[in-house]
Design a protein around this motif. Structure first.
Motif, PDB file in Angstrom:
ATOM      1  N   GLY A 285      15.730  52.691  38.034  1.00  0.00           N
ATOM      2  CA  GLY A 285      15.583  53.916  37.240  1.00  0.00           C
ATOM      3  C   GLY A 285      14.258  53.963  36.498  1.00  0.00           C
ATOM      4  N   ALA A 286      13.980  55.122  35.912  1.00  0.00           N
ATOM      5  CA  ALA A 286      12.693  55.358  35.253  1.00  0.00           C
ATOM      6  C   ALA A 286      12.383  54.307  34.181  1.00  0.00           C
ATOM      7  N   GLU A 287      13.423  53.862  33.500  1.00  0.00           N
ATOM      8  CA  GLU A 287      13.219  52.946  32.381  1.00  0.00           C
ATOM      9  C   GLU A 287      12.606  51.613  32.797  1.00  0.00           C
TER      10      GLU A 287
ATOM     11  N   THR B  42      32.574  53.456  33.267  1.00  0.00           N
ATOM     12  CA  THR B  42      32.887  54.853  32.976  1.00  0.00           C
ATOM     13  C   THR B  42      32.550  55.225  31.535  1.00  0.00           C
ATOM     14  N   VAL B  43      32.719  54.279  30.610  1.00  0.00           N
ATOM     15  CA  VAL B  43      32.573  54.629  29.197  1.00  0.00           C
ATOM     16  C   VAL B  43      31.196  54.316  28.597  1.00  0.00           C
ATOM     17  N   VAL B  44      30.458  53.379  29.172  1.00  0.00           N
ATOM     18  CA  VAL B  44      29.168  53.061  28.548  1.00  0.00           C
ATOM     19  C   VAL B  44      28.070  54.005  29.043  1.00  0.00           C
ATOM     20  N   ASP B  45      26.966  54.029  28.312  1.00  0.00           N
ATOM     21  CA  ASP B  45      25.876  54.960  28.599  1.00  0.00           C
ATOM     22  C   ASP B  45      24.957  54.511  29.727  1.00  0.00           C
ATOM     23  N   PHE B  46      24.601  53.204  29.693  1.00  0.00           N
ATOM     24  CA  PHE B  46      23.530  52.782  30.611  1.00  0.00           C
ATOM     25  C   PHE B  46      23.920  52.857  32.084  1.00  0.00           C
TER      26      PHE B  46
ATOM     27  N   GLY C 149      29.726  60.421  35.225  1.00  0.00           N
ATOM     28  CA  GLY C 149      28.781  61.216  35.990  1.00  0.00           C
ATOM     29  C   GLY C 149      28.032  60.420  37.038  1.00  0.00           C
ATOM     30  N   GLY C 150      27.956  59.113  36.858  1.00  0.00           N
ATOM     31  CA  GLY C 150      27.269  58.275  37.830  1.00  0.00           C
ATOM     32  C   GLY C 150      25.780  58.197  37.582  1.00  0.00           C
ATOM     33  N   ILE C 151      25.071  57.675  38.542  1.00  0.00           N
ATOM     34  CA  ILE C 151      23.656  57.393  38.365  1.00  0.00           C
ATOM     35  C   ILE C 151      22.932  57.609  39.695  1.00  0.00           C
ATOM     36  N   GLY C 152      21.787  58.290  39.607  1.00  0.00           N
ATOM     37  CA  GLY C 152      21.009  58.564  40.812  1.00  0.00           C
ATOM     38  C   GLY C 152      19.897  57.545  41.000  1.00  0.00           C
ATOM     39  N   LEU C 153      19.467  57.363  42.246  1.00  0.00           N
ATOM     40  CA  LEU C 153      18.349  56.451  42.528  1.00  0.00           C
ATOM     41  C   LEU C 153      17.222  57.245  43.154  1.00  0.00           C
TER      42      LEU C 153
END
Ligand SMILES: Nc1ncnc2c1ncn2[C@@H]1O[C@H](COP(=O)(O)OP(=O)(O)O)[C@@H](O)[C@H]1O
Ligand SMILES: [Mg+2]
Lengths: 332, 248
Positions: A80-82, A133-137, A142-146
Motif C-alpha cells: 500500500g501507499a504507506e 474485520t474490526v481493525v483499521d490497518f 471493506g477490504g483492501i486494494g493492491l
C-alpha cells in the motif's frame, strides 16, 4: 523389481511431460484458461501445504486459511501507499509473521490430543477473521486494494514456481529424508516415536511452521493477483474446507494426492460457476466427495494407482482414530 | 538417606540402578518402592503375576511415566522423570507389550525410522542386515499393518536392534508367537549380547526365562520380592506358588 523400475521411469516421464506442458501453457491457451490454470496451481499448492501436517504428521488443521490470510494481508498492507514495499519483498516478511504466529499457536496446542489442536486452529482462523474485520490497518470489512498489475503470465508463472517448489520440498523433506521418517513415525504412533529418540513436539512444530509458511506464500501471490482482498476472501473457513476435501479426495498423506484433488476440484468449481453462475452446488459436491472417500476410497484417487500388497488400514484410519481419541495420540 | 553413598563406583556401575521407586495411579500403587539393578552385559528377567507392576516399571525407566519418588540411574545418568526421547538418546531402547508399529509405513520404513534420530550413518545397511537377521526380507516393502502377529513382534524387536542401544527392555516379546519366531528372536538376542548389549526382559514363558536369563527378578504388588538364579528361584516352591501361580 523390473516392474518397479519400469513404473518409476514411466512416472518420471509423465512428470516431465506435465512440467513441459505447464511451462508452455501461456502460449497454448488464452488468458481465460490461463487464469483457471493459475488458480488450479494455487489450490494444488495449498492442498499440499495442508497435507504436510494433516497427511504426513496426522494433525488436522481446521484453520489453515489463517496463514493464507496472513500472507495475503502482509502483501496487501506492505504494498500500500504507506509502505510501498515491492511485491517480492513482501513474501519473506509475510512468511516471518506467519512463522511467528504458527509457533505461538502450535507450541501449546500440538502437545494436546489431535481434537484439541483441530479446535484451536479453527478458533484461531475465526479470531483472525474477526480481527481483520474490526481493525483499521486491514481496511476492515471493506477490504483492501493492491496496486493492479495486469499481467496474467506473471501470475501464472509465480503460482507455477511456488507450486513446483512446494512439491519439490515436500518430496525432499517428507519422502526422501530422515525428517520425513520422523514425521510419519509420530503420525503412526507417538509414544513409539518418542521411544525411538524422536522429539515429537519439536518435529510437529517444525512441520506445522513449514505448512503455514507455504500457505502464506500462496496468500501473498493471491492477493497481488486478485488486487483486492477482504477478511472473508482470505480467512474464510471455506478456504480450509476446500483444502481438506482436496487432500482427502486426492489421497491423505501421499505426495501427489493433493495435486490430483486440488486440480480436479478446482476445475469442478470453475465448471459449475460457468454453467450455473454460483457455487452452492459445489458445496454439495464437496460433501459428496468426503462421503465417497470415507466409505470407499480411504487412500483417495492416488491410492488407486498405488499397488499395495494388502489392504489393512490407511492413513485416514490412523488420523481419524487419533482425532476421535480411539488410538494412541498423546502419551502412552 | 545414604542412597548416593551406596551407589556403586562408575567402573563397575550397573547399567540400570533403581532405588525406592514409587508410582501410583489413583488408589493403585503400581510401584511401591522398587529396588533393583541390571548389570552390564547381563540379561535380567523380570517375572511376576499380572498387575504386579512390571510394565509400569518399564514405563518409568523408559520415560513414559514419571515416578512419584525414587531414583533411576541409567548408565550413570539420573533419568527419573526425563522425557522418553532423551532417555532413548542415552542408549536405552524398549519394545511395547502391544506392538506399537508405524502402521502406514513399510517394514523397512519402520526400521529406518527407528534409526532416524542418531545412529543414521549406515542405517540402510543395518536395516538390510536386520531384515535378514529377523527373516523379514520377503515382507520388507509391505505395510507394517499387513504383517502377521508374529511378524509384528519381530519388527517391534527389529526397531530396537536399529537403535544400537546399550540396554534393551523387552516386554513379553515372545508372548503368543510361533516357536519358529521365538527361535529367531532368541538368536537375535544372543547375537546382540555378544556385542555387549544388556537386556531387561519381562517374560511369562519359563522355558524362555531359563534359556536366556542370567538372573531372575520377581515382582509382586509393586515390589521386588526376590531375585537370583533361575534354579534357586524355581526350587523355592513357595515363591513359585505365591508369585507365579501354578507350577509350569
Ligand atoms: N496408566 C495407568 N493408569 C491406571 N492404572 C494403571 C496404569 N498402568 C498400570 N496401571 C495399573 O497398575 C498395576 C500394574 O500394572 P502393570 O504394570 O501393567 O502390570 P504387569 O505388567 O505386571 O501386568 C495394575 O493394577 C494396572 O491396572
Ligand atoms: Mg505388562
Amino acid at each position: 523389481m523390473a516392474q518397479t523400475m519400469k513404473n518409476r521411469w514411466a512416472g518420471l516421464l509423465l512428470l516431465v511431460v506435465i512440467l513441459v506442458v505447464l511451462a508452455l501453457l501461456p502460449v497454448l491457451v488464452n488468458n481465460y484458461w490461463l487464469r483457471i490454470a493459475t488458480g488450479a496451481l494455487m489450490w494444488a499448492g495449498l492442498a499440499c501445504s495442508w497435507n504436510m501436517l494433516g497427511g504426513y504428521a496426522g494433525y488436522i488443521n481446521f484453520g489453515h486459511s489463517a496463514f493464507f490470510g496472513i500472507g495475503a494481508y502482509a502483501t496487501a498492507i506492505l504494498m500500500g501507499a504507506e509502505f510501498a514495499v515491492p511485491f517480492l519483498a513482501t513474501i519473506p516478511i509475510g512468511t516471518i509473521v506467519t512463522a511467528l504466529f504458527a509457533v505461538v499457536i502450535g507450541a501449546p496446542t500440538l502437545r494436546l490430543r489431535g481434537a484439541y489442536f483441530a479446535i484451536a486452529t479453527w478458533a484461531f482462523a475465526e479470531v483472525l477473521m474477526q480481527f481483520a474485520t474490526v481493525v483499521d490497518f486491514t481496511g476492515g470489512t471493506g477490504g483492501i486494494g493492491l496496486p493492479p498489475f495486469l499481467n496474467e503470465r506473471f501470475f501464472y508463472f509465480a503460482m507455477f514456481a511456488a507450486a513446483v517448489l512446494t512439491y519439490f520440498l515436500t518430496w525432499l523433506l517428507f519422502e526422501r529424508s530422515r525428517f520425513g521418517l520422523k514425521v510419519k513415525a509420530l503420525r503412526d504412533h507417538e509414544p513409539a516415536a518418542e521411544a525411538m529418540g524422536i522429539n515429537t513436539s519439536l518435529v510437529k512444530l517444525q512441520t506445522f511452521v513449514l505448512s503455514a509458511v507455504v500457505a502464506s506464500v500462496f496468500g501473498s501471490i493471491f492477493a497481488y493477483w486478485v488486487t483486492f482482498i477482504n477478511p472473508k476472501s482470505v480467512f474464510g473457513g471455506d478456504i480450509t474446507d476446500q483444502m481438506v476435501v482436496m487432500v482427502l479426495l486426492g489421497g491423505l498423506g501421499s505426495l501427489w494426492g493433493p495435486a490430483i484433488g486440488g486440480v480436479a476440484l478446482f476445475f469442478v468449481n470453475r465448471l459449475i460457476w460457468m454453467y450455473y453462475g454460483d457455487t452452492a452446488f459445489y458445496i454439495a459436491i464437496l460433501g459428496a466427495a468426503i462421503i465417497l472417500v470415507v466409505l470407499f476410497l480411504p487412500n483417495g484417487i492416488a491410492g488407486l494407482f498405488a499397488r499395495r500388497s494388502g489392504k489393512s488400514g490407511s492413513v485416514l484410519d490412523t488420523v481419524l482414530g487419533r482425532l476421535l481419541g480411539s488410538r494412541q495420540g498423546g502419551r502412552s | 538417606m545414604s542412597m548416593t553413598a551406596q551407589a556403586p563406583a562408575p567402573g563397575d556401575q550397573p547399567i540400570l540402578f533403581v532405588r525406592d521407586v514409587h508410582k501410583h495411579f489413583g488408589g493403585i500403587q503400581a510401584a511401591a518402592g522398587v529396588d533393583l539393578e541390571v548389570g552390564r552385559g547381563e540379561i535380567a528377567g523380570l517375572i511376576g503375576p499380572n498387575g504386579s507392576g512390571k510394565s509400569t516399571l518399564f514405563n518409568l525407566v523408559a520415560g513414559m511415566e514419571t515416578p512419584d519418588r525414587g531414583q533411576i540411574l541409567f548408565d550413570g545418568h539420573e533419568i527419573g522423570g526425563k522425557k522418553a526421547y532423551r532417555i532413548a538418546r542415552l542408549g536405552l531402547a524398549r519394545t511395547f507389550q502391544i506392538p506399537a508399529l508405524f502402521e502406514n509405513m513399510t517394514v523397512s520404513g519402520n526400521l529406518l525410522a527407528a534409526a532416524a534420530e542418531g545412529h543414521w550413518h549406515g542405517a540402510q545397511q543395518r536395516a538390510d542386515e536386520t531384515l535378514a537377521l529377523l527373516h523379514l526380507e520377503p515382507v520388507a516393502n509391505n505395510r507394517a499393518s499387513d504383517l502377521s502377529g508374529g511378524q509384528q513382534k519381530l519388527l517391534e524387536f527389529g526397531r530396537v536392534i536399529m537403535r544400537q542401544a546399550s540396554l534393551i527392555l523387552l516386554d513379553e516379546v515372545t508372548a503368543g508367537v510361533h516357536p519358529n519366531i521365538r527361535k529367531i528372536i532368541l538368536e537375535a538376542i544372543a547375537r546382540l549380547r555378544e556385542q555387549g548389549t544388556s537386556f531387561f526382559v519381562i517374560e511369562h514363558d519359563m522355558e524362555m526365562v531359563r534359556n536366556v536369563c542370567d538372573r531372575i527378578i520377581v515382582m509382586d504388588s509393586g515390589r521386588v520380592v526376590t531375585s537370583g538364579a533361575f534354579e534357586d528361584i524355581v526350587q523355592n516352591s513357595e515363591v513359585m506358588q505365591t508369585y507365579l501361580g501354578r507350577p509350569q
